[in-house]
Design a protein around this motif. Structure first.
Motif, PDB file in Angstrom:
ATOM      1  N   PHE A  74     -22.281  76.120  28.710  1.00 51.27           N
ATOM      2  CA  PHE A  74     -21.389  76.933  29.533  1.00 51.27           C
ATOM      3  C   PHE A  74     -19.962  76.378  29.569  1.00 51.27           C
ATOM      4  N   PHE A 120     -21.870  86.895  23.391  1.00 47.37           N
ATOM      5  CA  PHE A 120     -22.290  87.899  24.383  1.00 47.37           C
ATOM      6  C   PHE A 120     -23.429  87.353  25.240  1.00 47.37           C
ATOM      7  N   LEU A 122     -24.230  84.282  25.818  1.00 42.54           N
ATOM      8  CA  LEU A 122     -23.724  83.200  26.674  1.00 42.54           C
ATOM      9  C   LEU A 122     -23.004  83.771  27.889  1.00 42.54           C
ATOM     10  N   PHE A 123     -22.171  84.765  27.670  1.00 43.10           N
ATOM     11  CA  PHE A 123     -21.361  85.317  28.762  1.00 43.10           C
ATOM     12  C   PHE A 123     -22.196  86.118  29.758  1.00 43.10           C
ATOM     13  N   PHE A 124     -23.135  86.912  29.251  1.00 41.91           N
ATOM     14  CA  PHE A 124     -23.772  87.894  30.126  1.00 41.91           C
ATOM     15  C   PHE A 124     -25.257  87.678  30.381  1.00 41.91           C
ATOM     16  N   GLN A 135     -20.270  78.998  40.171  1.00 45.46           N
ATOM     17  CA  GLN A 135     -19.482  80.153  40.583  1.00 45.46           C
ATOM     18  C   GLN A 135     -18.172  80.305  39.797  1.00 45.46           C
ATOM     19  N   ALA A 138     -19.053  81.886  36.499  1.00 45.44           N
ATOM     20  CA  ALA A 138     -19.414  83.291  36.662  1.00 45.44           C
ATOM     21  C   ALA A 138     -18.168  84.128  36.900  1.00 45.44           C
ATOM     22  N   ASN A 139     -17.266  83.595  37.692  1.00 40.19           N
ATOM     23  CA  ASN A 139     -16.042  84.320  38.006  1.00 40.19           C
ATOM     24  C   ASN A 139     -15.148  84.479  36.774  1.00 40.19           C
ATOM     25  N   ILE A 141     -16.088  84.779  33.794  1.00 46.17           N
ATOM     26  CA  ILE A 141     -16.650  85.833  32.957  1.00 46.17           C
ATOM     27  C   ILE A 141     -16.377  87.208  33.561  1.00 46.17           C
ATOM     28  N   PHE A 142     -16.591  87.298  34.865  1.00 43.32           N
ATOM     29  CA  PHE A 142     -16.437  88.588  35.550  1.00 43.32           C
ATOM     30  C   PHE A 142     -15.004  89.113  35.462  1.00 43.32           C
ATOM     31  N   ASN A 175     -14.807  97.511  33.449  1.00 47.15           N
ATOM     32  CA  ASN A 175     -15.585  96.273  33.397  1.00 47.15           C
ATOM     33  C   ASN A 175     -17.079  96.571  33.385  1.00 47.15           C
ATOM     34  N   ALA A 179     -19.703  96.340  30.030  1.00 49.02           N
ATOM     35  CA  ALA A 179     -20.855  95.440  30.130  1.00 49.02           C
ATOM     36  C   ALA A 179     -22.152  96.205  29.900  1.00 49.02           C
TER      37      ALA A 179
END
Lengths: 217, 217
Positions: A74, A120, A122-124, A135, A138-139, A141-142, A175, A179
């Motif tokens: 990560f 992909f 890894l990110f999702f 966090q 995660a943020n 990525i979001f 977004n 996704a």
DNA sequence: AAATTTAATGAACATTATTAATTATTTTTA
DNA sequence: TAAAAATAATTAATAATGTTCATTAAATTT
């Protein structure tokens, strides 16, 4: 006495820096290896022994620098985002600012994940587990697509005199739709061909972005 | 001679049926066990030994009935869809047909996955692998929300005299947005609280469904 | 140069999916 | 019904992978 004390501190500080530099170097080797493997073989064949071999160390060494393999993997998110952003910038280079550029950025963003399925994942997809920076990661990525398009949205806001909340709604929708589409295409092969997928992308993204012109104040 | 021949065929047929029935029974036991574990402990603690123990057999027996654990797990998709559909039907029972019912169904659909995260993982995250019914299973998942709302969309089409392609666009958008939102919430904890998530759901779904009234012919 | 700290490693362990060989059971046949 | 054959269930073994730990190698400090 004072002099000696200061000297010790300086020495300690220097040593600390060296140590940290060394540590960052080692982390970098493992991260480089991880990124190469991810972009090459993919997540399937990614394991601590592979990574270590690629980095030129034993797999046990890895655990001197990372809590576990998830932390290592990560930590690559930021690098991939930089790489992705660079590719997109280059791709949409000639397009003048405005809705068309937002569309192009968003489509290039999706194309990147199609090109690198492991990124992909890894990110999702990959579970974050107990990684320290849970966090923040995660943020990161979001908010990625938001950051990629922020400047262009700012331009459109002025150009078309848009409401802030209309923009927020469109951004959120983009977004989520991107996704969702990626999820179905990458994990469930729906649509079943890339051609159809590309068409579906055009329909969805164009619809969302074109809507903002209708909502002009 | 003829008589004996027929008799042999009948016997063979009967045996075949018995065998098939027996096989279906055994598959059913393992599937029941899998579903119970998925809804309880979740995917984390799901393994062949657990499943077999829950079913009352050895883990090796499982391989006499399923190619691998993926095949077994994905065979549960249909059952979960039936269960989900039943829950939704009950939940939206009192709501009269129309856009509001489509919203309610879609929100109940999302709520089901929040309630059973492992089912979400099974539907959207788990790799299909080499299971025999790969495409049919993927298609089952992709079209699930469509099927849940098909009747209501039919109603709206007549009621508001909608274009078929407008409906298709809204359905696709709902499918993608819900998948994307679930993905971020379940896998990346974005938004960070269920309250915020529920609010975001309302905003997105209401916007998509309400749009159809604007597009009335 | 000796002592101490730090870094790197190989061996071992734990978990899990899967396969193969073996045993138990059921069914068929004579 | 008893022997033979087929089927089903199980135990034991294998393979892959993440992680830990005791030990060895290297460096730094005194």
């Amino acid at each position: 006495m004072f002099i000696k004390f200061s000297w010790l501190i300086i020495k300690a500080t220097l040593k600390m820096n060296n140590k940290e530099i060394q540590e960052q170097l080692m982390k970098g080797y493992f991260m480089q290896a991880t990124k190469e493997l991810l972009k090459g073989e993919g997540l399937k064949s990614l394991n601590v022994r592979n990574i270590a071999q690629q980095a030129g160390y034993s797999f046990a060494t890895l655990y001197n620098y990372f809590k576990d393999v998830k932390e290592l993997v990560f930590l690559c998110v930021e690098d991939f985002q930089k790489e992705c952003a660079a590719e997109i910038t280059q791709k949409v280079n000639g397009i003048p600012s405005g809705p068309e550029k937002i569309k192009a950025i968003t489509k290039a963003y999706m194309a990147y994940f199609v090109q690198y399925p492991s990124v992909f994942n890894l990110f999702f997809i990959e579970k974050l587990g107990d990684i320290g920076q849970k966090q923040p990661t995660a943020n990161l990525i979001f908010t990625f697509l938001d950051r990629l398009t922020a400047e262009e949205w700012g331009f459109c806001r002025k150009e078309f005199n848009l409401q802030e909340n209309e923009i927020a709604k469109a951004k959120a929708e983009l977004n989520y739709v991107t996704a969702g589409m990626l999820l179905f295409y990458m994990n469930r092969i729906q649509p079943v061909s890339y051609i159809e997928f590309a068409q579906a992308i055009d329909i969805q993204i164009d619809a969302i972005v074109d809507r903002i012109e209708i909502n002009k104040v």
